[in-house]
Design an enzyme around this catalytic site. Structure first.
Site, mmCIF file in Angstrom:
data_model
loop_
_atom_site.group_PDB
_atom_site.id
_atom_site.type_symbol
_atom_site.label_atom_id
_atom_site.label_comp_id
_atom_site.label_asym_id
_atom_site.label_seq_id
_atom_site.Cartn_x
_atom_site.Cartn_y
_atom_site.Cartn_z
ATOM 1 N N SER A 144 34.112 34.652 46.246
ATOM 2 C CA SER A 144 34.546 35.335 47.467
ATOM 3 C C SER A 144 34.994 36.756 47.187
ATOM 4 O O SER A 144 35.367 37.472 48.110
ATOM 5 C CB SER A 144 35.672 34.556 48.148
ATOM 6 O OG SER A 144 36.805 34.503 47.305
ATOM 7 N N HIS A 185 35.316 44.898 40.073
ATOM 8 C CA HIS A 185 34.971 43.972 38.997
ATOM 9 C C HIS A 185 33.630 43.289 39.263
ATOM 10 O O HIS A 185 33.142 42.539 38.415
ATOM 11 C CB HIS A 185 36.088 42.953 38.772
ATOM 12 C CG HIS A 185 36.283 41.939 39.851
ATOM 13 N ND1 HIS A 185 37.284 42.027 40.785
ATOM 14 C CD2 HIS A 185 35.621 40.799 40.150
ATOM 15 C CE1 HIS A 185 37.242 40.987 41.595
ATOM 16 N NE2 HIS A 185 36.226 40.216 41.230
ATOM 17 N N ASP A 236 40.345 48.155 42.700
ATOM 18 C CA ASP A 236 39.329 47.108 42.648
ATOM 19 C C ASP A 236 38.355 47.186 43.830
ATOM 20 O O ASP A 236 38.246 46.254 44.630
ATOM 21 C CB ASP A 236 39.998 45.732 42.594
ATOM 22 C CG ASP A 236 39.045 44.652 42.093
ATOM 23 O OD1 ASP A 236 37.907 44.997 41.716
ATOM 24 O OD2 ASP A 236 39.445 43.482 42.086
#
Length: 1017
Positions: free
Chosen positions: A243, A130, A161
């Site tokens: 993060s 993402h 991801d």
């Protein structure tokens, strides 16, 4: 009188939608931005809150989640941990990036994240999918010693991801570049870990935790991108926004997982196992394609007790528990997509037992088998309600159902529906998805994304290829029927008539992902077809025989519907589309008067609909600088309908007079009422503090005693015989708290309009002059205190028995020589005492005025020059690095005290360099690389010398007089420098590519993806 939201009626305000801003914005002092709590997002009038289906366990991708306070981290680390951290931080990078346009489930945005080097020799960085995104990516990474280098996407997984970026190791000169080793086998329950990354916008944060689970299902973030068909690792590390992509390391300095998401309800973080990222990295290092297989089925890990309820037999449970003593569950089919390989073979609730004869309970092993079997068959043994069923399936190519290209046409962008979106709604992976619903394809309905095109111009478009072939045949300015559905409501078919724009955004272009360069290559597909000749059409107006006022049926024939589409956001105007009704003042010449809240400027497409039947193109002839109306013209030869010219009264209305109110409500229906005038007074439409935009000043506004006035933004006040005494118009006001644009509905008397109309009827476009001041009425009690004599007070009482008032200069525009000053009390103009604001109309055709004022309790006679209005409207626009630049428009000059330069930032495109580096709307540009640039010519001359993909400095002044300097990296690939120049009745577009302007290249920077105010989180 000062308008506010309690006085007068107002229309429906515009909606807004939040987007993540740039990290640089947080570091900028608040004084560098105009104060605002929201931003406008084009045409949506509906505010929609997207929430997780399970609000009690709401989770967000950490790269874009809202900030939250961080709890205290663990106690001081041991010496061994400190040595590990010192080694790890050199490999961790902060990623600043833009997703330059909407694509698939991702919107255009600017954000920040973390990554870590996994191959120092070839320059590979591991981060989240993402972050890398499935669409165009533009960004850079900053190492621990603050060296910066460009980053380019190499790979993004279609499902999981993770993604891989590439950088040039030679760009890092002042520190050795090392890599973290990926060790997915070391991620075990009880392992103490550290998350090392860019947490909540901080350059480097180190958060501690302990792995508590390694077998949880992938977190569900609601709509948008979601990982699935994998287990996630869970720990309590309390990481926050920024993060995403951080390495999760153990005490030996190995990366054991990848930070991916977290819960907003608890101090819980979710890490992606590194098994599949490691395999993808090894393929890329070896120069091999990363094969990905799929049977288009989503599986979930479910515990044995639930599997038993689904029909798992004791015998199979015994086999599985003996084969995998540490396992507590099995894979169960959750979603099987129609028309996919698993369709009609696998059903929801089926329990997976074996694949190719191998007992299987782990996602990792299932992925391995499918990835190695693309185009081949696999055998699955499943348990369905206690019955064993063996099925044979052909494994599909996961990359083939993950789009790597998109089409740009008519200001919108399209691609084939992705597996990601199809899985979310359990539908077949087919159809044309509108990833950027803008331009001609900005649909009504309140949703910004999620539309699937069914047909265009009565031709089915099941895929992007068919859609392209249909669009090639549609000429510019055509009106066509389009049918479409929304992913959230596939039961409902929507039908719209669209106006095709192939002139503002003329090219049809295909953008294709190039993982070798890390860019998206653009390819022109087809030139636009010229507009077809328009033939005359017949129509009849509706009749209102049941209405008690006979004049209404005739007045209906004086109204036409005016629609305005703006390709760019200029002059601080918040919308890209507006529609309302205009009054025909000359049917023979096709002249229509309409509110400037509907037609704000002339860089637009105007459509005129007669009798709700015949649609013809219109053009803007005149924009009144003060009185909130525009005059547009259509070709009456194309309309065979009994259009009637309105009879405008030359007499002013009086308070208390009876009148007929005829208006059009929000449903475009005619409403009529007999009423009376409640007030006629000089009003001050509140200025918009966040982004100056056109507003009416120095006018008398009429209000009436009927509730219908609050429902209608267009209409008239008329006599019994049909003579129009006043126009009923929409006035755009301020932006209220919460981001709502306030609209006021007020009447404008016709005597002030008639002189303008008569000139236009004679073929003369009025060249007005004006006093560049805003006036405010004052009563006699104030007049006395300000120093007016008793003689003048008597004159006021005699001149205007109804209103004992004078006018004071409230604001003087900047940018011109000043004679009048703020606070001056105006007594007379050209020998006529000024007790009515309409007495000011004498200024329109006079170069100088004799004005008697009171200043500092002293009466003075002044010779005041008037100013021309020919330079008030924007006639040149430059788009640079995604920022919309033009001369400060009239509203800016009205609200500011000093004109800092002739280069004003009016809007900016989301995902652009202007957005990332915070070139904020309402800023003024003063210099480029230390060279003063006071106008657009000098600005273009300087920026044209700057090579692409290099930094340059801008000296900027805020609207509130705060200077500062920003650095911006130029990006001509996605955001070329363009210019729109008004020439005669039209606009010319040209692009600056290197040295000289040309008409070739264009970009898809349209109004819907522009913000006219500073937006941040």
């Amino acid at each position: 009188m000062e308008l506010n939201r309690e006085h007068f009626s107002r229309g429906t305000p515009a909606g807004k939608r939040k987007h993540s801003g740039s990290p640089a914005f947080k570091d900028r002092p608040s004084k560098h931005m105009r104060e605002t709590d929201s931003f406008s997002d084009d045409d949506s009038d509906l505010e929609v809150d997207m929430i997780s289906p399970d609000a009690s366990a709401l989770t967000l991708p950490l790269g874009i989640e809202p900030e939250r306070l961080l709890p205290a981290t663990a106690l001081a680390d041991s010496a061994e941990w400190q040595r590990t951290i010192e080694s790890v931080v050199r490999n961790v990078v902060s990623i600043r990036f833009c997703q330059t346009c909407s694509f698939d489930t991702d919107s255009a945005c600017t954000s920040e994240a973390t990554g870590f080097v996994v191959d120092a020799e070839k320059g590979y960085i591991m981060t989240n999918r993402h972050v890398v995104s499935s669409g165009p990516f533009w960004g850079y990474c900053v190492f621990d010693n603050h060296e910066e280098c460009d980053a380019y996407p190499v790979y993004r997984d279609p499902i999981h991801d993770f993604g891989i970026l590439r950088f040039n190791p030679k760009d890092i000169k002042y520190m050795p570049v090392a890599a973290l080793q990926l060790r997915p086998d070391l991620a075990k329950v009880g392992t103490e870990i550290r998350v090392v990354g860019n947490d909540a916008g901080e350059k480097l944060s180190i958060l501690s935790g302990i792995i508590s689970r390694v077998d949880r299902n992938a977190p569900d973030y609601g709509e948008g991108y979601n990982d699935f068909n994998t287990n996630y690792i869970q720990a309590a590390a309390s990481a926050s926004g920024g993060s995403s992509g951080s390495p999760v390391v153990n005490i030996d300095g190995y990366a054991v997982a990848l930070q991916a998401g977290g819960s907003t309800e608890a101090a819980t973080d979710y890490f992606l196992p590194l098994d599949r990222p490691l395999r993808a990295l090894q393929c890329i290092q070896a120069g091999k394609p990363v094969a990905r297989g799929t049977i288009q089925t989503q599986w979930l890990t479910k515990p044995f007790d639930e599997c038993r309820r689904l029909g798992l037999t004791p015998a199979w449970e015994d086999v599985v528990r003996k084969g995998f003593p540490k396992e507590v569950g099995m894979l169960v089919a959750e979603t099987v997509l129609p028309e996919g390989p698993g369709h009609e073979h696998i059903e929801e609730g089926d329990i997976l037992l074996k694949v190719n004869g191998e007992l299987l309970t782990k996602f990792v092993r299932l992925d391995e088998i499918l990835d190695d079997s693309v185009g081949q068959t696999v055998k699955l043994l499943i348990s369905r309600g206690g019955q064993d069923i063996e099925v044979e399936l052909t494994v599909g190519d996961l990359h083939a159902i993950s789009p790597d290209r998109f089409l740009v046409v008519c200001g919108a962008a399209f691609h084939n529906l992705s597996y990601q979106a199809a899985r979310l709604y359990a539908i077949a992976v087919k159809g044309v998805y509108v990833c950027e619903p803008a331009g001609s394809f900005r649909f009504d309905g309140g949703a910004d994304s999620g539309w699937i095109i069914e047909s265009v111009d009565n031709q089915k478009t099941p895929s992007l290829n068919e859609f392209i072939e249909v669009m090639k045949t549609i000429p510019d300015r055509a009106r066509i029927v389009v049918t479409y559905r929304h992913l959230r409501d596939l039961h409902t078919m929507h039908t719209s008539i669209l106006h095709i724009d192939r002139h503002w955004t003329s090219k049809m272009r295909m953008a294709i992902r190039n993982d070798t360069t890390g860019l998206w290559d653009y390819e022109d597909i087809a030139d636009p077809l010229p507009p077809q000749p328009v033939l005359p059409q017949k129509a009849q107006f509706i009749r209102l025989d049941h209405v008690s006022q006979p004049c209404v049926s005739d007045l209906i024939r004086c109204f036409v519907r005016v629609s305005c589409a703006m390709p760019l956001k200029l002059d601080g105007f918040p919308k890209s589309r507006k529609s309302g009704f205009g009054l025909v003042v000359d049917a023979e010449k096709g002249l229509v008067i309409v509110s400037r809240a509907i037609v704000p400027y002339d860089l637009c497409d105007v459509s005129v609909t007669i009798a709700e039947s015949v649609i013809v193109e219109g053009k803007v002839l005149f924009l009144h600088p003060l009185q909130n109306y525009a005059v547009v013209q259509y070709d009456p030869k194309l309309v065979q309908a009994p259009v009637q010219s309105a009879r405008l009264s030359e007499e002013s209305m009086r308070q208390g007079a009876e009148t007929i109110f005829l208006g059009f409500n929000q449903n475009l229906r005619v409403v009529v009422a007999k009423t009376s005038v409640t007030d006629i007074t000089t009003v001050a439409v509140p200025p918009n503090s966040t982004a100056p935009r056109y507003r009416a000043i120095n006018i008398d506004a009429i209000t009436v005693d009927t509730n219908l006035s609050s429902q209608c933004g267009s209409g008239v006040l008329a006599d019994e015989d049909g003579t129009v005494r006043a126009l009923w118009l929409t006035y755009l006001g301020e932006r209220a708290h919460g981001g709502k644009d306030v609209e006021y509905h007020l009447g404008l008397a016709t005597p002030s309009v008639l002189p303008i109309i008569r000139q236009i009827q004679q073929g003369i476009i009025p060249q007005l002059r004006y006093l560049n001041v805003e006036l405010h009425l004052v009563h006699m009690s104030q007049v006395r205190i300000m120093g007016a004599s008793e003689e003048w007070i008597r004159k006021v009482e005699e001149d205007n028995p109804e209103r004992h008032q004078l006018f004071m200069v409230r604001k003087v525009e900047c940018g011109r020589a000043q004679v009048l000053q703020e606070g001056d009390l105006i007594l007379s103009i050209n020998g006529k005492i000024m007790t009515r604001i309409t007495d000011l109309d004498v200024m329109y055709d006079k170069e100088e005025l004799d004005v008697v004022i009171v200043r500092g309790c002293e009466e003075m006679n002044l010779r005041v020059p008037t100013a021309p209005t020919d330079d008030l409207e924007t006639d040149r626009v430059v788009i640079f690095c995604g920022a919309v630049l033009h001369r400060p428009h009239h509203a800016v000059r009205q609200q500011i005290s000093k004109m800092h330069s002739e280069i004003y930032v009016s809007a900016r495109t989301r995902g652009s360099p202007a957005y990332q580096y915070q070139l904020v709307p309402t800023n003024f540009i003063l210099a480029v690389n230390g060279v003063k640039t006071q106008d657009l010519d000098s600005f273009l001359a300087e920026v044209s010398r700057i090579p692409d993909n290099t930094y340059f400095r801008l000296k900027v002044m805020t609207f509130d007089n705060v200077p500062f300097v920003i650095s911006i990296k130029k990006n001509e690939h996605y955001f070329p420098t363009m210019e729109f120049i008004k020439q005669g009745d039209g606009w010319k577009r040209q692009t600056y590519d290197g040295k000289s302007p040309h008409e070739g290249l264009e970009s898809n920077m349209v109004a819907e993806i522009m913000d006219e105010v500073a937006a941040y989180e």
